[in-house]
Design a protein around this motif. Sequence first.
Motif, PDB file in Angstrom:
ATOM      1  N   TYR A  25       0.844  -1.208   0.000  1.00 12.16           N
ATOM      2  CA  TYR A  25       0.000   0.000   0.000  1.00 12.16           C
ATOM      3  C   TYR A  25       0.875   1.253   0.000  1.00 12.16           C
ATOM      4  O   TYR A  25       0.669   2.178  -0.779  1.00 12.16           O
ATOM      5  CB  TYR A  25      -0.923  -0.010   1.223  1.00 12.16           C
ATOM      6  CG  TYR A  25      -1.962   1.096   1.177  1.00 12.16           C
ATOM      7  CD1 TYR A  25      -3.259   0.829   0.753  1.00 12.16           C
ATOM      8  CD2 TYR A  25      -1.637   2.411   1.542  1.00 12.16           C
ATOM      9  CE1 TYR A  25      -4.205   1.837   0.691  1.00 12.16           C
ATOM     10  CE2 TYR A  25      -2.582   3.421   1.485  1.00 12.16           C
ATOM     11  CZ  TYR A  25      -3.862   3.130   1.062  1.00 12.16           C
ATOM     12  OH  TYR A  25      -4.803   4.135   0.987  1.00 12.16           O
ATOM     13  N   ARG A  26       1.850   1.257   0.894  1.00 14.16           N
ATOM     14  CA  ARG A  26       2.767   2.410   0.990  1.00 14.16           C
ATOM     15  C   ARG A  26       3.490   2.647  -0.336  1.00 14.16           C
ATOM     16  O   ARG A  26       3.678   3.763  -0.771  1.00 14.16           O
ATOM     17  CB  ARG A  26       3.825   2.154   2.062  1.00 14.16           C
ATOM     18  CG  ARG A  26       3.344   2.347   3.469  1.00 14.16           C
ATOM     19  CD  ARG A  26       3.840   3.682   4.044  1.00 14.16           C
ATOM     20  NE  ARG A  26       3.333   3.836   5.392  1.00 14.16           N
ATOM     21  CZ  ARG A  26       4.022   3.512   6.482  1.00 14.16           C
ATOM     22  NH1 ARG A  26       5.250   3.020   6.378  1.00 14.16           N
ATOM     23  NH2 ARG A  26       3.491   3.679   7.670  1.00 14.16           N
ATOM     24  N   LYS A  27       3.928   1.562  -0.945  1.00 13.70           N
ATOM     25  CA  LYS A  27       4.696   1.683  -2.190  1.00 13.70           C
ATOM     26  C   LYS A  27       3.829   2.255  -3.316  1.00 13.70           C
ATOM     27  O   LYS A  27       4.257   3.130  -4.056  1.00 13.70           O
ATOM     28  CB  LYS A  27       5.228   0.299  -2.591  1.00 13.70           C
ATOM     29  CG  LYS A  27       6.049   0.297  -3.888  1.00 13.70           C
ATOM     30  CD  LYS A  27       6.610  -1.088  -4.147  1.00 13.70           C
ATOM     31  CE  LYS A  27       7.018  -1.298  -5.588  1.00 13.70           C
ATOM     32  NZ  LYS A  27       8.148  -0.500  -6.040  1.00 13.70           N
ATOM     33  N   PRO A  34       2.459   9.873  -2.982  1.00  8.98           N
ATOM     34  CA  PRO A  34       2.186  11.008  -3.881  1.00  8.98           C
ATOM     35  C   PRO A  34       3.416  11.309  -4.737  1.00  8.98           C
ATOM     36  O   PRO A  34       4.539  10.942  -4.372  1.00  8.98           O
ATOM     37  CB  PRO A  34       1.905  12.159  -2.903  1.00  8.98           C
ATOM     38  CG  PRO A  34       2.535  11.750  -1.618  1.00  8.98           C
ATOM     39  CD  PRO A  34       2.557  10.253  -1.575  1.00  8.98           C
ATOM     40  N   ALA A  35       3.185  11.979  -5.857  1.00  8.69           N
ATOM     41  CA  ALA A  35       4.297  12.336  -6.744  1.00  8.69           C
ATOM     42  C   ALA A  35       5.325  13.146  -5.955  1.00  8.69           C
ATOM     43  O   ALA A  35       4.965  13.983  -5.122  1.00  8.69           O
ATOM     44  CB  ALA A  35       3.772  13.147  -7.923  1.00  8.69           C
ATOM     45  N   GLY A  36       6.579  12.871  -6.192  1.00 13.03           N
ATOM     46  CA  GLY A  36       7.643  13.650  -5.544  1.00 13.03           C
ATOM     47  C   GLY A  36       8.046  13.130  -4.190  1.00 13.03           C
ATOM     48  O   GLY A  36       8.987  13.660  -3.575  1.00 13.03           O
ATOM     49  N   ALA A  37       7.351  12.085  -3.671  1.00 15.34           N
ATOM     50  CA  ALA A  37       7.711  11.560  -2.340  1.00 15.34           C
ATOM     51  C   ALA A  37       9.103  10.934  -2.397  1.00 15.34           C
ATOM     52  O   ALA A  37       9.520  10.427  -3.436  1.00 15.34           O
ATOM     53  CB  ALA A  37       6.682  10.518  -1.909  1.00 15.34           C
ATOM     54  N   ARG A  84       8.840  -1.577   4.535  1.00 12.98           N
ATOM     55  CA  ARG A  84       7.637  -0.734   4.576  1.00 12.98           C
ATOM     56  C   ARG A  84       7.967   0.640   5.153  1.00 12.98           C
ATOM     57  O   ARG A  84       7.576   1.672   4.597  1.00 12.98           O
ATOM     58  CB  ARG A  84       6.577  -1.419   5.455  1.00 12.98           C
ATOM     59  CG  ARG A  84       5.260  -0.693   5.539  1.00 12.98           C
ATOM     60  CD  ARG A  84       4.412  -1.259   6.665  1.00 12.98           C
ATOM     61  NE  ARG A  84       4.920  -0.890   7.985  1.00 12.98           N
ATOM     62  CZ  ARG A  84       4.474  -1.410   9.126  1.00 12.98           C
ATOM     63  NH1 ARG A  84       3.533  -2.338   9.117  1.00 12.98           N
ATOM     64  NH2 ARG A  84       4.973  -1.003  10.285  1.00 12.98           N
ATOM     65  N   ASP A  85       8.723   0.627   6.242  1.00 13.86           N
ATOM     66  CA  ASP A  85       8.978   1.890   6.930  1.00 13.86           C
ATOM     67  C   ASP A  85      10.055   2.738   6.254  1.00 13.86           C
ATOM     68  O   ASP A  85      10.321   3.863   6.687  1.00 13.86           O
ATOM     69  CB  ASP A  85       9.274   1.625   8.404  1.00 13.86           C
ATOM     70  CG  ASP A  85       8.012   1.122   9.114  1.00 13.86           C
ATOM     71  OD1 ASP A  85       6.912   1.258   8.506  1.00 13.86           O
ATOM     72  OD2 ASP A  85       8.105   0.574  10.221  1.00 13.86           O
ATOM     73  N   ALA A  86      10.639   2.192   5.190  1.00 12.29           N
ATOM     74  CA  ALA A  86      11.561   3.015   4.389  1.00 12.29           C
ATOM     75  C   ALA A  86      10.771   3.971   3.479  1.00 12.29           C
ATOM     76  O   ALA A  86      11.329   4.885   2.881  1.00 12.29           O
ATOM     77  CB  ALA A  86      12.468   2.125   3.561  1.00 12.29           C
ATOM     78  N   TYR A  87       9.454   3.711   3.366  1.00 17.93           N
ATOM     79  CA  TYR A  87       8.573   4.627   2.600  1.00 17.93           C
ATOM     80  C   TYR A  87       7.950   5.604   3.578  1.00 17.93           C
ATOM     81  O   TYR A  87       7.580   5.221   4.701  1.00 17.93           O
ATOM     82  CB  TYR A  87       7.459   3.844   1.899  1.00 17.93           C
ATOM     83  CG  TYR A  87       7.939   2.984   0.747  1.00 17.93           C
ATOM     84  CD1 TYR A  87       7.933   3.481  -0.563  1.00 17.93           C
ATOM     85  CD2 TYR A  87       8.403   1.693   0.962  1.00 17.93           C
ATOM     86  CE1 TYR A  87       8.382   2.702  -1.615  1.00 17.93           C
ATOM     87  CE2 TYR A  87       8.856   0.910  -0.090  1.00 17.93           C
ATOM     88  CZ  TYR A  87       8.840   1.422  -1.374  1.00 17.93           C
ATOM     89  OH  TYR A  87       9.290   0.659  -2.424  1.00 17.93           O
ATOM     90  N   PRO A  88       7.803   6.861   3.177  1.00 18.43           N
ATOM     91  CA  PRO A  88       7.140   7.816   4.072  1.00 18.43           C
ATOM     92  C   PRO A  88       5.684   7.404   4.323  1.00 18.43           C
ATOM     93  O   PRO A  88       5.052   6.830   3.444  1.00 18.43           O
ATOM     94  CB  PRO A  88       7.179   9.138   3.287  1.00 18.43           C
ATOM     95  CG  PRO A  88       8.040   8.908   2.093  1.00 18.43           C
ATOM     96  CD  PRO A  88       8.181   7.441   1.892  1.00 18.43           C
TER      97      PRO A  88
END
Length: 537
Positions: free
Chosen positions: A43-45, A49-52, A94-98
Amino acid sequence: MFCQQCEETARGLGCTAGGVCGKDNDTACYQDAVNFALSGLAYRKIHQPAGAKVPANTVKQDKDVVAILFATLTNVNFDKERFKTYLKTIISYRDAYPKISGEPKQCSWIPASEEDIVHLEGGIGLLAIEDENERSLFSLLLFGLKGMCAYYSHAEALGKTDPEIVSFIYKGLASRFEKHSIEERTALVLECGKMGVKMLALLDEANKHYGTTAITKVHCGVGTKPGILVTGHDLKDLEMLLEQTKGTGVDVYTHGEMLIAHAHPDFAKYDNLIGNYGTSWANQKDEFPKFGGPILFTTNCLVPPPEEYRKKIFTTGSVGFAGAVHIPEKADGSKDFSEIIAMAKKCKAPQDLKLTDITTGAGHDAVLAAAPKILQLINEKKIKRFVVMAGCDGRHKERVYYTEFAKALPKDVIILTAGCAKFRYNRLDLGDIEGIPRVLDAGQCNDSYSLVVIALELAKVLKTDVNALPLSFNIAWYEQKAILVFLTLLALGIKDIMIGPNLPACVSPDVLNTLVKQFGVQPNTTVEADMKTLHIV
Ligand code: FSO
Ligand code: SF4
């Protein structure tokens, strides 16, 4: 725990107090936790949003996601400790994604303690999906994805990858925490089947690495030297082991679905590849103690071994069993099999099971090479019908149905098979029709794809639709690869598939209704009745 992913699930409903397969409560709950966290990662991946600021390179992550989801497939990994590590790995990815603003709270789930996992069942398991149809459809999707990951890992080992398939795995996993209508969830399950077509074609291509299979009679006796038995599906592991056993005085035997290796020209060159030992996975507790030497599990299906031969079990890849020696992959993709070879040297030669030789290798290239003869026999009405009896074997007595069904077929009917279901009838000596064997075995369960290629080619030549061919489907299933193959057959437009010995327990009455109405899916009944239903007599 609550698990209903395989055909042998308790009471046809779900395993709740330990699995029929031998999976214990804690391992089952850790598998649920891993699946839950995988959906959070996906889900996170997907929803950034664009630019994250997202991880730039996900090659290792993607490989791990595939291997870890594969590890949760039936009879692959029973080692709770491995799942603990997997869970940490997935949560760190997972937590490497904001965090995404407004993301579902499940996306940031962190277990407070081990207790949180092994007793929180409903919270992270599939029963947490309250709506029966939603749960049924997500279960089918998840099981199909597990099968996809199994096949993807084999293709990947042989250098074949496809980012579209990996993207779909993330898309499917993420859908657990997304809001979807029942129609959308149904479409996702069908999309999984479409992606299954790509997946099986990719693996079909990957396996050509060892040359195109030819119809081959496989020796099923034994030699005088000690041996290693290789089971599962991973041909790359078999190749590496054969290279490392050259000149060591240790023989290698295939087991179960590894049978197909003998039909690939590249494996024929190893003179210490002696033959195939035993039958399907379901009989391993009887057959493995007689083998004498160690057993290498490259994939499913591992049945928890009794003390008698527990110390002789080696695992690799996604497979795991507490106490067994695990042979890891090195950074360069190689594996060191010296420990299993050293053990084999101290063992006795295998005991002869006195099984007759069997024939395999009837993939689409081999069968289509004989297409003119087959078409002639169809025109002369010497071949009246083909019946696809691909799929799995299992432990339950009711599977004698498939032996009885094969025996009862009229002599002008040819069986097309793949997977381990064939061990129920591939030693029946059903003969041939003017040189065309009455049991055409394409190979592993993924080679069911080959059978459909054959059918589609025959339909093309006969200028008809595949469903108008003299062809019936009577499929046996056991685990989640078979679910993916089933969804793939639906995506290829195959109608009126008969499936057994029991329908998947996750299929709700409404979902079953869709499968019946849209695709004519039907459960098997008795040999006599099914012969009529399938237009065989
Ligand atoms: Fe599974 Fe079925 Fe291929 Fe067997 S789909 S149970 S071991 O046919 O093999 O993996
Ligand atoms: Fe039960 Fe099958 Fe799940 Fe094992 S894999 S726990 S037997 S449903």
